[in-house]
Structure formats: C-alpha cells, structure tokens
Design an enzyme around this catalytic site. Structure first.
Site, PDB file in Angstrom:
ATOM      1  N   LYS A 105       0.147  -1.028  -0.279  1.00 47.75           N
ATOM      2  CA  LYS A 105       0.061   0.168   0.018  1.00 47.75           C
ATOM      3  C   LYS A 105       0.874   1.493   0.159  1.00 47.75           C
ATOM      4  CE  LYS A 105      -1.531  -1.831   3.743  1.00 47.75           C
ATOM      5  NZ  LYS A 105      -2.919  -2.225   5.461  1.00 47.75           N
ATOM      6  N   GLY A 140      -7.496   3.498  10.486  1.00 45.37           N
ATOM      7  CA  GLY A 140      -8.068   2.418  10.037  1.00 45.37           C
ATOM      8  C   GLY A 140      -8.123   1.462   9.223  1.00 45.37           C
ATOM      9  N   THR A 141      -7.548   1.950   7.969  1.00 44.40           N
ATOM     10  CA  THR A 141      -7.291   1.765   6.444  1.00 44.40           C
ATOM     11  C   THR A 141      -7.003   0.569   6.127  1.00 44.40           C
ATOM     12  OG1 THR A 141      -5.959   3.430   6.231  1.00 44.40           O
ATOM     13  CG2 THR A 141      -7.922   4.718   5.140  1.00 44.40           C
ATOM     14  N   GLY A 142      -5.880   0.497   6.356  1.00 39.87           N
ATOM     15  CA  GLY A 142      -5.409  -1.186   6.838  1.00 39.87           C
ATOM     16  C   GLY A 142      -5.462  -2.613   7.094  1.00 39.87           C
ATOM     17  N   CYS A 143      -6.223  -2.037   8.489  1.00 34.20           N
ATOM     18  CA  CYS A 143      -7.644  -2.862   8.923  1.00 34.20           C
ATOM     19  C   CYS A 143      -8.722  -3.391   7.651  1.00 34.20           C
ATOM     20  CB  CYS A 143      -7.753  -2.782  10.124  1.00 34.20           C
ATOM     21  SG  CYS A 143      -6.786  -1.940  11.189  1.00 34.20           S
ATOM     22  N   THR A 159      -8.622   8.934   8.553  1.00 35.01           N
ATOM     23  CA  THR A 159      -7.829   7.685   8.176  1.00 35.01           C
ATOM     24  C   THR A 159      -7.857   6.947   8.680  1.00 35.01           C
ATOM     25  OG1 THR A 159      -6.020   8.487   7.125  1.00 35.01           O
ATOM     26  CG2 THR A 159      -7.744   8.802   6.209  1.00 35.01           C
TER      27      THR A 159
END
Length: 269
Positions: A175, A209-212, A207
């Site tokens: 990412k 928590g975008t990875g989770c 933004t």
C-alpha cells in the site's frame, strides 16, 4: 450472507481500527465475522493510550472453539504484538486451519505512531507467519521493517514487492498511502505478475483503520470464493468509498464510514 471470516487481531476502543473495523468491513461486504482478540487497547482518534495483551493460551482457545464449531472460509490476522502471541496463533493455524486462505496485515505502528509490536517479534512474524499467508498487506513503514530498506519512491516500491514475496506469501499488496503526492498507488504482485492500482488521494485526516479495513475486505472476498485480484479490486473500491464518506468524528485521525454499503431506506417500515 456468504463467507465466514475469522479475525485474529487487537481491539480498538475507539471503533475505527482493529477488531471493530474488521467486523464492520466483513459485515458490510455481506460475510460473517468471527474473532479471536489478541490485545485490548485504550484508543481514540488521537492515539493509543494503553495496551493490555491477552494470554496466548486464551487466544488459541478463542480460535479453536470458533474453528471447531463454526469453521472459517478465510482468516485474517492483525495486531500480533509479541513472540508468544505469534507463536500461539501459528500453532493454532497449523493445528486447525490448514488450507484456509490467510490474509496477514502485519500491524506494527498505530496511525498516531504508537508501536503495536515488540521489536523482537518482527523476526518471528517473518519466519513463522508470513510463509503460511495467502496474501500480505503491508503499508510502506511495515514493508520497510520487513525488507530492511527505505521505500520512498514508486521505483523502490516496485523493487520491494519481490523482496516481500520472497518472504513466503504468494501474493503481496503493498500500500502506497504513506508516500507523498496527489496520487496514491498500491501494488499487487502474484504468481501471475504485478499490477499497479492508482487513484487520486482523498484530502482528509479521517483515515484511521484503512489498513485493517482493506485486509478484512480482502479476506471477505476470499471467503466468498473470489480470486485474489478480484477481492483486492473490490476491497480497494470499498475503502475508497468509506474514506470519502467518513463521518468526521474525533479530533485526530477519524474513522471511515464502514456502513457505506448499507442503505437503511431499504428496510421495511
């Protein structure tokens, strides 16, 4: 509802990331979320204020009772903060989850900068968890820690994905959200080759928590029988829509609108 996803990760009391974001994302994509909590955090949009780890034996028990009864079509891991926790999760996966697609989000640092993994646990993550993953989804700081080199440009991202894949996972989603610029680029590499996904950066601080969310959305797709690329494409579209519709809560990095797929007007009155 289609697809059972077991999420093994830490809790975010602020609801924007961690287990809470995972459950919301899986549910929003019409799959069924189950959990094994690895840690409790006192957290809000401004940062992590405290962490309490869960006994590794109890983490294994949570996984075991879910897998023995409900089963799983995909598994997603998030915050695994210590060597004993990683070892316990890997042992349980080996005992009960062989052949189930595994999405590993190698969570290392919270949005506000708080470390979420012990320094000595990164080697164990690389040695034990990544080789059994189906897909890994590192952001740039996580990828730098995994390949031990700086990643500052798109060219360096392209060079890093092969190094990441050499750690064992057949599919890597790298990412690019931490890179500067008005355009965001994510890279997907699989046995079939590599592909770049680009999109305009959404100008927002919300933004958290975008990875989770992305990793859980990918896991939901795999649980529903999608191929990796198909699951990644849908997951990216979902995250982008959820960021664009973020409700603006909190004074720091606020949560996404995980319910972007839900229309209450469709409910009977």
């Amino acid at each position: 509802m289609k697809g059972r996803v077991l999420i093994v990760a830490g809790s975010d009391s602020g609801g924007g990331a961690g287990i809470q974001a995972d459950i919301k994302a899986v549910t929003a994509l019409n799959a069924f979320a189950m959990t094994a909590v690895t840690a409790l955090t006192a957290q809000n949009t401004q940062g992590v204020h405290g962490v309490v780890g869960v006994d590794p034996a109890f983490i294994r028990q949570q996984m075991a009772v879910v897998l023995d009864d409900l089963g799983a079509d995909a598994i997603k891991t998030g915050m695994l903060h210590s060597v004993p926790v990683i070892a316990a999760v890997c042992d349980e996966l080996a005992a009960r989850a062989r052949g189930i697609p595994l999405v590993v989000d190698p969570v290392m640092i919270a949005k506000g900068g708080h470390p979420l993994i012990a320094a000595d646990a990164i080697a164990t993550l690389k040695a034990r968890l990544l080789p059994i993953a189906t897909v890994i989804t590192p952001n740039l700081p996580e990828a730098e820690a995994l390949v031990d080199r700086p990643i500052r440009t798109l060219a360096e991202m392209r060079g890093a994905v092969d190094a990441l894949r050499s750690l064992g996972a057949p599919c890597v989603v790298l990412k690019g959200g931490h890179m500067d610029g008005d355009t965001l680029t994510d890279l997907l590499v699989t046995a079939d080759g590599s592909e770049e996904f680009t999109a305009p950066r959404i100008d927002t601080r919300h933004t958290h928590g975008t990875g989770c969310t992305l990793a859980s959305a990918i896991a939901a797709g795999l649980a529903q029988g999608m191929a990796v690329r198909e699951a990644v494409v849908r997951a990216r579209a979902y995250v982008q829509a959820a960021i664009a519709a973020a409700p603006g809560y909190g004074a720091g990095h606020g949560p996404l609108d995980h319910a972007i797929t839900f229309d209450p007007a469709r409910l009977p009155r």
